[in-house]
Structures are given as structure tokens and as C-alpha cells.
Design an enzyme around this catalytic site. Structure first.
Site, PDB file in Angstrom:
ATOM      1  N   GLU A   1      -5.618  -4.403  10.751  1.00  0.00           N
ATOM      2  CA  GLU A   1      -4.576  -3.393  10.918  1.00  0.00           C
ATOM      3  C   GLU A   1      -4.866  -2.591  12.186  1.00  0.00           C
ATOM      4  O   GLU A   1      -5.642  -1.616  12.147  1.00  0.00           O
ATOM      5  CB  GLU A   1      -4.562  -2.435   9.728  1.00  0.00           C
TER       6      GLU A   1
ATOM      7  N   SER B   1       3.254  -1.811  10.406  1.00  0.00           N
ATOM      8  CA  SER B   1       4.705  -1.877  10.630  1.00  0.00           C
ATOM      9  C   SER B   1       5.319  -3.242  10.326  1.00  0.00           C
ATOM     10  O   SER B   1       6.265  -3.662  10.990  1.00  0.00           O
ATOM     11  CB  SER B   1       5.051  -1.426  12.053  1.00  0.00           C
TER      12      SER B   1
ATOM     13  N   GLY C   1       2.368   2.560  10.711  1.00  0.00           N
ATOM     14  CA  GLY C   1       3.349   3.621  10.500  1.00  0.00           C
ATOM     15  C   GLY C   1       4.084   4.044  11.764  1.00  0.00           C
ATOM     16  O   GLY C   1       4.752   5.070  11.790  1.00  0.00           O
TER      17      GLY C   1
ATOM     18  N   HIS D   1      -9.617   1.631   4.729  1.00  0.00           N
ATOM     19  CA  HIS D   1      -8.348   1.820   5.447  1.00  0.00           C
ATOM     20  C   HIS D   1      -8.573   2.852   6.554  1.00  0.00           C
ATOM     21  O   HIS D   1      -9.333   3.817   6.377  1.00  0.00           O
ATOM     22  CB  HIS D   1      -7.262   2.301   4.479  1.00  0.00           C
TER      23      HIS D   1
ATOM     24  N   ASN E   1       0.875  -1.179   0.000  1.00  0.00           N
ATOM     25  CA  ASN E   1       0.000   0.000   0.000  1.00  0.00           C
ATOM     26  C   ASN E   1       0.910   1.226   0.000  1.00  0.00           C
ATOM     27  O   ASN E   1       1.450   1.588   1.031  1.00  0.00           O
ATOM     28  CB  ASN E   1      -0.899  -0.028   1.245  1.00  0.00           C
TER      29      ASN E   1
ATOM     30  N   LYS F   1       0.104   4.210  -0.319  1.00  0.00           N
ATOM     31  CA  LYS F   1      -0.553   5.416   0.220  1.00  0.00           C
ATOM     32  C   LYS F   1      -0.272   6.583  -0.750  1.00  0.00           C
ATOM     33  O   LYS F   1      -0.194   6.360  -1.959  1.00  0.00           O
ATOM     34  CB  LYS F   1      -0.070   5.690   1.638  1.00  0.00           C
TER      35      LYS F   1
ATOM     36  N   GLU G   1      -6.909   5.239   7.525  1.00  0.00           N
ATOM     37  CA  GLU G   1      -6.615   6.637   7.152  1.00  0.00           C
ATOM     38  C   GLU G   1      -7.783   7.257   6.404  1.00  0.00           C
ATOM     39  O   GLU G   1      -8.055   8.454   6.537  1.00  0.00           O
ATOM     40  CB  GLU G   1      -5.311   6.689   6.339  1.00  0.00           C
TER      41      GLU G   1
HETATM   42  P1  PGA Z   1       2.713   0.496   7.617  1.00  0.00           P
HETATM   43  O1  PGA Z   1       1.243   0.722   6.992  1.00  0.00           O
HETATM   44  O2  PGA Z   1       3.216  -0.812   7.102  1.00  0.00           O
HETATM   45  O3  PGA Z   1       3.507   1.660   7.151  1.00  0.00           O
HETATM   46  O4  PGA Z   1       2.530   0.477   9.116  1.00  0.00           O
HETATM   47  C1  PGA Z   1       0.364  -0.346   6.816  1.00  0.00           C
HETATM   48  C2  PGA Z   1      -0.929   0.149   6.235  1.00  0.00           C
HETATM   49  O5  PGA Z   1      -1.408   1.214   6.645  1.00  0.00           O
HETATM   50  O6  PGA Z   1      -1.530  -0.493   5.367  1.00  0.00           O
END
Ligand code: PGA
Length: 245
Positions: A163, A207, A169, A91, A13, A15, A93
Site C-alpha cells: 500500500e 484507492s 485515500g 497499516h 478495511n 478503518k 495509519e
Molecule cells: P483506500 O484505503 O482504498 O481508501 O485508499 C486502502 C487502505 O488503507 O487499506
């Protein structure tokens, strides 16, 4: 119960990151393996340029509507025309930045399934919910909202990504035990709705990196990962794919 035919999946992803130059390095060099499903969920403007890559194409969102007066939104049929097979839906976000409710998320899941594409439905709790040990209840409510609108059949055509928001992140990965516990809970609940949940690919996200992927993916109900930051580095992403295969 049906035979377990789950294939591992690693979905990147990006983003709102990356560039055409970075994408070229992935389309030139990323080699997928037949033993896992490799997916790259790219920013929409890059989807056309990615069509020659050795991976399945994913998008990061789509409209719940099929077409119409929705300036700035992207329809599932447009994504399908570009060769997209998977679409991340819900997601955290998007739930936060765009106030996407459980209902909107469920409507999007239905729109994606109606178009014959596969949603990667994201669920997961914020830190305060984890601290109160209410993560299972929280995730179940998110899934029930989808079940209410889509019916039990959505499980036939859906990837689910757990998640935990506190792990996204942050560098603070859920431990393999914490992740497996929620994954097992999710599968157990889904199986009550639809026996095909035995075949549902359940991804962990938050992460994941080249060093912790193997220990996470070794768990029975963790079928791979949804990878944010580490999917922007070709070597790391390739190492994570290897850990899944
Ligand atoms: P990350 O993000 O691996 O940077 O923690 C995962 C995600 O939001 O899909």
C-alpha cells in the site's frame, strides 16, 4: 518450484468507519464466491455482529502481547474467540498514528501467527520515497524487520499488502505497472527466503475502486486488493470482488 495455488483475495478495511446498520446490509446481501477469499476487516466493536456474514472476518490490529495490563488493547485470543481469521498488521495509519515501529509490527505478526491466525502485513512507501525511486529498498527494509524477528517461516502463513502511502485515500492509485513492479520485486525477494512465497497472496491497496480494480488485478503478481473507502459501499465492494474472481 511449487505449483501456483494462489487464490485471489479481496479484503475490505473499514478503518474507523461504518455503523451497525451498514454492517447489516453487508451481512444480509454480500455474497462471497468460492473462487476468491472475501474478507471484511471491521472495527473491533462490530466483529460479533458480523459473524453471520458470507465473508471471512478480519480485524484491523491486535496487541503484540498475549494478555495483561495494556488498557484499550485487544488480544489475538479475544479476536479468535469472535471468529476472526485475518488481522491487518502494520497499516500505515497505525504506523503513523500510533508510532508503530518495524519491530512492533514484526512482534505483532509473530503473535498472530502463533495464534494460528493470518496476518495481512502492510508495507508501502511515503511520497518522498517514491519520488526518490527508493520504494523497493523501503519495502524490503519493512519486510526484513519481520524476517529478523519471525524467521523465513512467516511467509508460510502471511498475506502481504503493498500500500503506497501516497495512494491511500487520495484517489491517486498506483498504475497497474507501478503496482506490478513492486509486487514482482516483493515476490522475488520473498522467494529468496522461502520457496512457499510462490503461494503468498500479495494484495495491492490504495484507492482501489470498482473502475480500476480489474486492470490492477490482471497483473501476474497482484492477487487482489486491500480496499478502504470503496469497501464501505456494498455495490462497489461487490464489484471489486467480481473483478478479482
Ligand atoms: P483506500 O484505503 O482504498 O481508501 O485508499 C486502502 C487502505 O488503507 O487499506
Amino acid at each position: 518450484m511449487m505449483a501456483n495455488v494462489r487464490k485471489p483475495m479481496v479484503a475490505g478495511n473499514w478503518k474507523m468507519n461504518g455503523s451497525l446498520a451498514l454492517l447489516k446490509s453487508f451481512t444480509d446481501s454480500l455474497e462471497s464466491s468460492s473462487t476468491i477469499d472475501t474478507v471484511l476487516c471491521l472495527p473491533a466493536p462490530y466483529l460479533t455482529a458480523a459473524s453471520k456474514g458470507d465473508f471471512a472476518l478480519g480485524a484491523q490490529d491486535c496487541s503484540q502481547f498475549e494478555s495483561g495490563a495494556h488498557t484499550g488493547d485487544i488480544s489475538v485470543s479475544m479476536l479468535k474467540e469472535l471468529g476472526v481469521e485475518y488481522i491487518i498488521i502494520g497499516h500505515s495509519e497505525r504506523r503513523q498514528d500510533h508510532a508503530e515501529s518495524n519491530i512492533v509490527v514484526a512482534e505483532k505478526v509473530q503473535t498472530v501467527i502463533n495464534a494460528g491466525l493470518i496476518p495481512i502485513l502492510c508495507v508501502g512507501e511515503p511520497l518522498e520515497v517514491r519520488e526518490a525511486n527508493q520504494q523497493n529498498e523501503f519495502v524490503l527494509e519493512q519486510l526484513q524487520a519481520v524476517q529478523t524477528i519471525c524467521g523465513n517461516e512467516f511467509i508460510d502463513n502471511c498475506v502481504i499488502a503493498y500500500e503506497p502511502i501516497w495512494a491511500i485515500g487520495t484517489g491517486k492509485t498506483a498504475s497497474p505497472e507501478q503496482a506490478q513492479e513492486v509486487h514482482k520485486f516483493i515476490r522475488t525477494e520473498l522467494l529468496k527466503w522461502n520457496s512457499n512465497a510462490a503461494n503468498t497472496q500479495l494484495l495491492y491497496g490504495g484507492s482501489v475502486n470498482a473502475s480500476n480494480a480489474e486492470a490492477l488485478f490482471a497483473n501476474e503478481d497482484i492477487d487482489g486488493g486491500l480496499i478502504g473507502g470503496a469497501s464501505l459501499k456494498l455495490e462497489d465492494f461487490a464489484a471489486i470482488c467480481k473483478a478479482a474472481g
